[in-house]
Design a protein around this motif. Structure first.
Motif, PDB file in Angstrom:
ATOM      1  N   ILE A  50       0.299  -4.211   2.020  1.00  0.00           N
ATOM      2  CA  ILE A  50       0.847  -4.280   0.664  1.00  0.00           C
ATOM      3  C   ILE A  50      -0.231  -3.951  -0.358  1.00  0.00           C
ATOM      4  O   ILE A  50      -0.018  -3.148  -1.282  1.00  0.00           O
ATOM      5  CB  ILE A  50       1.436  -5.681   0.410  1.00  0.00           C
ATOM      6  CG1 ILE A  50       2.602  -5.911   1.367  1.00  0.00           C
ATOM      7  CG2 ILE A  50       1.871  -5.844  -1.040  1.00  0.00           C
ATOM      8  CD1 ILE A  50       3.023  -7.340   1.488  1.00  0.00           C
ATOM      9  N   LEU A  51      -1.407  -4.541  -0.199  1.00  0.00           N
ATOM     10  CA  LEU A  51      -2.500  -4.285  -1.131  1.00  0.00           C
ATOM     11  C   LEU A  51      -2.951  -2.832  -1.058  1.00  0.00           C
ATOM     12  O   LEU A  51      -3.294  -2.229  -2.084  1.00  0.00           O
ATOM     13  CB  LEU A  51      -3.670  -5.227  -0.833  1.00  0.00           C
ATOM     14  CG  LEU A  51      -3.377  -6.727  -0.998  1.00  0.00           C
ATOM     15  CD1 LEU A  51      -4.593  -7.552  -0.600  1.00  0.00           C
ATOM     16  CD2 LEU A  51      -2.971  -7.042  -2.430  1.00  0.00           C
ATOM     17  N   ALA A  52      -2.933  -2.257   0.148  1.00  0.00           N
ATOM     18  CA  ALA A  52      -3.322  -0.849   0.292  1.00  0.00           C
ATOM     19  C   ALA A  52      -2.354   0.052  -0.469  1.00  0.00           C
ATOM     20  O   ALA A  52      -2.759   1.018  -1.132  1.00  0.00           O
ATOM     21  CB  ALA A  52      -3.359  -0.464   1.771  1.00  0.00           C
ATOM     22  N   ALA A  82       6.425   1.427   0.099  1.00  0.00           N
ATOM     23  CA  ALA A  82       7.348   0.290   0.028  1.00  0.00           C
ATOM     24  C   ALA A  82       6.874  -0.790  -0.952  1.00  0.00           C
ATOM     25  O   ALA A  82       7.667  -1.260  -1.778  1.00  0.00           O
ATOM     26  CB  ALA A  82       7.577  -0.291   1.421  1.00  0.00           C
ATOM     27  N   PRO A  83       5.600  -1.225  -0.917  1.00  0.00           N
ATOM     28  CA  PRO A  83       5.175  -2.239  -1.897  1.00  0.00           C
ATOM     29  C   PRO A  83       5.159  -1.727  -3.330  1.00  0.00           C
ATOM     30  O   PRO A  83       5.331  -2.509  -4.265  1.00  0.00           O
ATOM     31  CB  PRO A  83       3.767  -2.629  -1.428  1.00  0.00           C
ATOM     32  CG  PRO A  83       3.338  -1.587  -0.486  1.00  0.00           C
ATOM     33  CD  PRO A  83       4.557  -0.963   0.093  1.00  0.00           C
ATOM     34  N   VAL A  84       4.967  -0.419  -3.515  1.00  0.00           N
ATOM     35  CA  VAL A  84       5.041   0.156  -4.858  1.00  0.00           C
ATOM     36  C   VAL A  84       6.468   0.075  -5.376  1.00  0.00           C
ATOM     37  O   VAL A  84       6.716  -0.343  -6.522  1.00  0.00           O
ATOM     38  CB  VAL A  84       4.549   1.620  -4.846  1.00  0.00           C
ATOM     39  CG1 VAL A  84       4.653   2.245  -6.236  1.00  0.00           C
ATOM     40  CG2 VAL A  84       3.109   1.699  -4.340  1.00  0.00           C
ATOM     41  N   LEU A  85       7.423   0.456  -4.543  1.00  0.00           N
ATOM     42  CA  LEU A  85       8.828   0.370  -4.936  1.00  0.00           C
ATOM     43  C   LEU A  85       9.237  -1.079  -5.167  1.00  0.00           C
ATOM     44  O   LEU A  85      10.033  -1.366  -6.072  1.00  0.00           O
ATOM     45  CB  LEU A  85       9.705   0.999  -3.855  1.00  0.00           C
ATOM     46  CG  LEU A  85       9.516   2.500  -3.605  1.00  0.00           C
ATOM     47  CD1 LEU A  85      10.409   2.966  -2.464  1.00  0.00           C
ATOM     48  CD2 LEU A  85       9.809   3.305  -4.860  1.00  0.00           C
ATOM     49  N   MET A  86       8.700  -1.993  -4.369  1.00  0.00           N
ATOM     50  CA  MET A  86       9.014  -3.406  -4.549  1.00  0.00           C
ATOM     51  C   MET A  86       8.660  -3.870  -5.958  1.00  0.00           C
ATOM     52  O   MET A  86       9.462  -4.537  -6.628  1.00  0.00           O
ATOM     53  CB  MET A  86       8.254  -4.248  -3.527  1.00  0.00           C
ATOM     54  CG  MET A  86       8.394  -5.748  -3.753  1.00  0.00           C
ATOM     55  SD  MET A  86       7.232  -6.736  -2.779  1.00  0.00           S
ATOM     56  CE  MET A  86       5.671  -6.308  -3.563  1.00  0.00           C
ATOM     57  N   MET A  87       7.487  -3.503  -6.438  1.00  0.00           N
ATOM     58  CA  MET A  87       7.057  -3.957  -7.752  1.00  0.00           C
ATOM     59  C   MET A  87       7.889  -3.328  -8.865  1.00  0.00           C
ATOM     60  O   MET A  87       8.294  -4.005  -9.819  1.00  0.00           O
ATOM     61  CB  MET A  87       5.574  -3.641  -7.945  1.00  0.00           C
ATOM     62  CG  MET A  87       4.659  -4.397  -7.006  1.00  0.00           C
ATOM     63  SD  MET A  87       4.780  -6.197  -7.196  1.00  0.00           S
ATOM     64  CE  MET A  87       3.926  -6.420  -8.753  1.00  0.00           C
ATOM     65  N   PHE A  88       8.169  -2.040  -8.761  1.00  0.00           N
ATOM     66  CA  PHE A  88       8.946  -1.388  -9.808  1.00  0.00           C
ATOM     67  C   PHE A  88      10.403  -1.850  -9.785  1.00  0.00           C
ATOM     68  O   PHE A  88      11.008  -2.060 -10.843  1.00  0.00           O
ATOM     69  CB  PHE A  88       8.852   0.133  -9.667  1.00  0.00           C
ATOM     70  CG  PHE A  88       7.635   0.711 -10.315  1.00  0.00           C
ATOM     71  CD1 PHE A  88       7.617   0.988 -11.670  1.00  0.00           C
ATOM     72  CD2 PHE A  88       6.496   0.968  -9.574  1.00  0.00           C
ATOM     73  CE1 PHE A  88       6.491   1.516 -12.277  1.00  0.00           C
ATOM     74  CE2 PHE A  88       5.354   1.498 -10.172  1.00  0.00           C
ATOM     75  CZ  PHE A  88       5.357   1.773 -11.529  1.00  0.00           C
ATOM     76  N   HIS A  89      10.971  -2.007  -8.599  1.00  0.00           N
ATOM     77  CA  HIS A  89      12.349  -2.486  -8.524  1.00  0.00           C
ATOM     78  C   HIS A  89      12.456  -3.915  -9.056  1.00  0.00           C
ATOM     79  O   HIS A  89      13.467  -4.277  -9.682  1.00  0.00           O
ATOM     80  CB  HIS A  89      12.851  -2.418  -7.090  1.00  0.00           C
ATOM     81  CG  HIS A  89      13.110  -1.029  -6.613  1.00  0.00           C
ATOM     82  ND1 HIS A  89      13.490  -0.737  -5.311  1.00  0.00           N
ATOM     83  CD2 HIS A  89      13.064   0.169  -7.254  1.00  0.00           C
ATOM     84  CE1 HIS A  89      13.651   0.568  -5.192  1.00  0.00           C
ATOM     85  NE2 HIS A  89      13.391   1.135  -6.358  1.00  0.00           N
TER      86      HIS A  89
END
Length: 694
Positions: A536-538, A467-474
């Motif tokens: 999120i950091l993980a 989820a946090p990976v998608l957050m950054m790319f989106h």
């Protein structure tokens, strides 16, 4: 014969849905405000308070939809649904109308597309209703090799199925407006022949009984404009695809059923695996140009949501047939391919902002547009909330340290924050728990109860990390779209190809660096308050490893052997899906396929029979074509680019002239590569496969 409907019932459902969503958002926002009680608010606190209701409302909407879907499943289905009307009692007596099955393709795996059509043909044949259906392969391929391969595959398919006059192939010369332009081209040329069209993607499969039932549902309900089936992901072998298709089976039906129950005839259209009433689609669903200065950005990219809204504005219903079996598609094979797809979807969804304010758009359609917009806008809002919240936590710690009675103030703040955390986690994970509970009733179809639960827990952990990976790319995609970065629609990768670890480091390594830098900073400045940033950091730190591991086909097959992420179609494979897993030939062509249209008399005859010679021969100036022909002969096929090859192939006279010249000129007047190509003429493994299949 139409399904029973009740305007009062619809108003009650819509009111309860909106009321619960607003109530939950209000409760969450109140808890958020109370968590700041007794404190002096700074700019970062106001930012958090401003962003929070938008973020929490999306969680609330998802929760209420799942709750409605679960309630509908428990009670045995919606009696007012279009697929449950009185017409079902005499379904077999309803005559079918002429229906076109439209398959747009763009540089796709030709063998996979052909075999999928053949499987659907045979499935329809078993129903005894094949005579009412025609297939149209509508090509926008810009690769000359794919073009020639598609033509030969079409001929082979017609020969194999004895389907001449039932399966049609068309290659568009001018590829304008992407898939929506391709479907519009079909409607202009052949739409008046058919009452309905069933639009598929290149990887879509639908079983014959469902195709027949959709036509009968439209016949029995003349007020219906679109009936959208729920396509489940299948045929995945990589771990990423297997997790996605498992998730779609467990949770997808719950949310779709909830959406159908609340929206009823204002449902969603996803652009494929749906039946459409052709006449109103042609009359009312032409896509308008967007009111933007740049002419190149006025076309609507994500056409389906807009077409659904226009169909509703015209007074026709859009329904989700969530219970219809046998509707399938294939998902992205890895995280990188999913992000490539999301980049396109983000650009398309953000365009829908203009339609929120269009005249005559029904409330349900506006709600669909809003949810689609927030699906991507939530990512930058979440990032803003995290940054502002981190600054706020730091300054709040300093304030509590200087406060005269920090323990009492901290306890009051902590109690409201704890309640808010519990509420948030409940709204996030209770729908998933409900999905698992509904799936447990048919646990054998998922490999058993224990593998089902283990798979679901693993999928939830993986989703939390991604989820946090998608957050950054989106967030990046939203920024690129807002600042005008042009997006091109490309061929979707549908093969389970693993990612190289170096690729994962290049694409996701910056997230790992960001996570490794932010962790000690957060721990130093926030102390114990930094715990809420750890998930999120993980996700950021592990991003390259997650992308690499989940792309593995070998690991996906290992999990399948362990009976994890099993779906019902793997326990009992439908006949329509058999033979589609890895249908492409492993042998790569030793020579360009497009030159076979110049060298092979058989391939040339197929090509010339499909090219519109009248319009193509007059559209190119004679001299440039003459120059291209001579350059091709003197310098070989490698001297031309794809556009130049296509120009030659579009001109029937040129194709015929080149065939004569290449076989009649002395060898010393030809480029040496032509001598080898002449010797290999007709020996291409791919073309031999199609030319002997009949």
């Amino acid at each position: 014969m139409s399904a029973p409907t009740s305007s009062t019932d619809f108003v009650v459902r819509r009111s309860v849905f909106l009321g619960l969503s607003i109530l939950l958002t209000a409760i969450g926002s109140a808890l958020m405000v109370n968590s700041y009680s007794g404190q002096g608010l700074s700019w970062e606190d106001y930012v958090c308070l401003g962003v929070f209701p938008l973020l929490f409302s999306q969680i609330a909407v998802g929760f209420v939809l799942a709750l409605f879907g679960f309630f509908d499943q428990v009670r045995g289905g919606d009696p007012h649904h279009i697929m449950r009307g009185a017409w079902r009692e005499k379904e077999d007596s309803i005559p079918l109308a002429a229906t076109a099955i439209v398959v747009p393709v763009y540089n796709e795996d030709v063998g996979r597309v052909g075999d999928g059509i053949a499987n659907m043909w045979r499935s329809l044949e078993k129903t005894g209703q094949l005579e009412h259906f025609d297939f149209y392969i509508c090509s926008d391929s810009n690769d000359p090799d794919r073009w020639v391969e598609e033509e030969c595959a079409w001929l082979s398919l017609c020969q194999k199925l004895n389907a001449f006059g039932k399966i049609f192939y068309r290659k568009r010369r001018h590829r304008i407006n992407g898939k929506s332009g391709n479907v519009a081209d079909f409607c202009r040329r052949w739409g008046k022949r058919y009452r309905y069209m069933i639009v598929l993607d290149a990887d879509s499969i639908m079983i014959g009984p469902t195709l027949v039932r959709l036509v009968r549902a439209m016949e029995a309900n003349p007020e219906a404009g679109i009936i959208q089936t729920l396509p489940y992901m299948v045929l995945g072998t990589s771990l990423f695809r297997r997790v996605l298709q498992f998730s779609s089976q467990i949770y997808g039906g719950l949310f779709s059923q909830g959406c159908s129950m609340t929206q009823m005839s204002s449902g969603s259209y996803w652009g494929h695996n749906a039946i459409i009433r052709v006449a109103p689609f042609i009359e009312y669903c032409g896509l308008p140009h967007l009111p933007v200065p740049d002419p190149g950005k006025r076309h609507v990219l994500s056409h389906d949501t807009v077409e659904s809204a226009l169909m509703r504005r015209a007074g026709y219903g859009v329904w989700i047939a969530y219970e219809e079996p046998g509707s399938y598609e294939e998902g992205p094979p890895n995280l990188s391919d999913m992000l490539t797809r999301d980049r396109r979807w983000c650009a398309g969804n953000l365009q829908h902002f203009w339609f929120l304010f269009a005249r005559g758009i029904e409330m349900g359609s506006r709600l669909q547009i809003w949810i689609g917009l927030m699906g991507y806008l939530c990512s930058p809002l979440w990032l803003i909330f995290l940054v502002a919240g981190s600054f706020g936590a730091y300054f709040r710690m300093r304030f509590l340290t200087l406060s005269a009675d920090p323990e009492d103030l901290g306890a009051a703040t902590s109690s409201h924050s704890g309640l808010l955390l519990i509420l948030t986690l409940t709204l996030l994970f209770l729908p998933r728990l409900l999905g698992i509970l509904t799936a447990l009733r048919r646990a054998r179809q998922f490999g058993g109860a224990f593998p089902l639960v283990v798979s679901a827990v693993t999928e939830n952990l993986l989703s939390a990390l991604l989820a946090p990976v998608l957050m950054m790319f989106h967030t990046l995609f939203v920024l690129l779209t807002v600042f005008g970065w042009q997006i091109k629609w490309t061929t979707q990768n549908r093969s389970d190809t693993g990612l190289a670890f170096t690729h994962c480091l290049r694409l996701y390594g910056w997230l790992s660096c960001l996570g490794l830098i932010m962790y000690p900073i957060a721990a130093y400045f926030l102390g114990g308050e930094s715990w809420w940033l750890l998930p999120i950091l993980a996700g950021w730190i592990l991003a390259p490893l997650l992308a690499w591991v989940t792309s593995s086909r070998r690991l996906g097959l290992f999990f399948k052997k362990c009976r994890l992420f099993i779906i019902p179609e793997e326990i009992k494979p439908p006949a329509e899906l058999q033979g589609l897993d890895g249908v492409g030939l492993e042998t790569q062509p030793s020579s360009p396929l497009w030159v076979q249209a110049l060298l092979s008399p058989y391939v040339q005859a197929v090509h010339l029979s499909l090219v519109r010679q009248g319009s193509s021969s007059n559209s190119d100036a004679p001299q440039p074509l003459a120059d291209l022909r001579e350059r091709l002969i003197q310098e070989g096929p490698q001297a031309l680019n794809a556009d130049e090859k296509s120009r030659l192939l579009w001109n029937g006279e040129t194709v015929f002239w080149l065939h004569q010249e290449l076989w009649s000129r002395p060898g010393k007047q030809l480029h040496p590569s032509w001598l080898r190509l002449q010797a290999d003429c007709g020996q291409s493994p791919l073309l031999s496969h199609y030319l002997t299949a009949g």
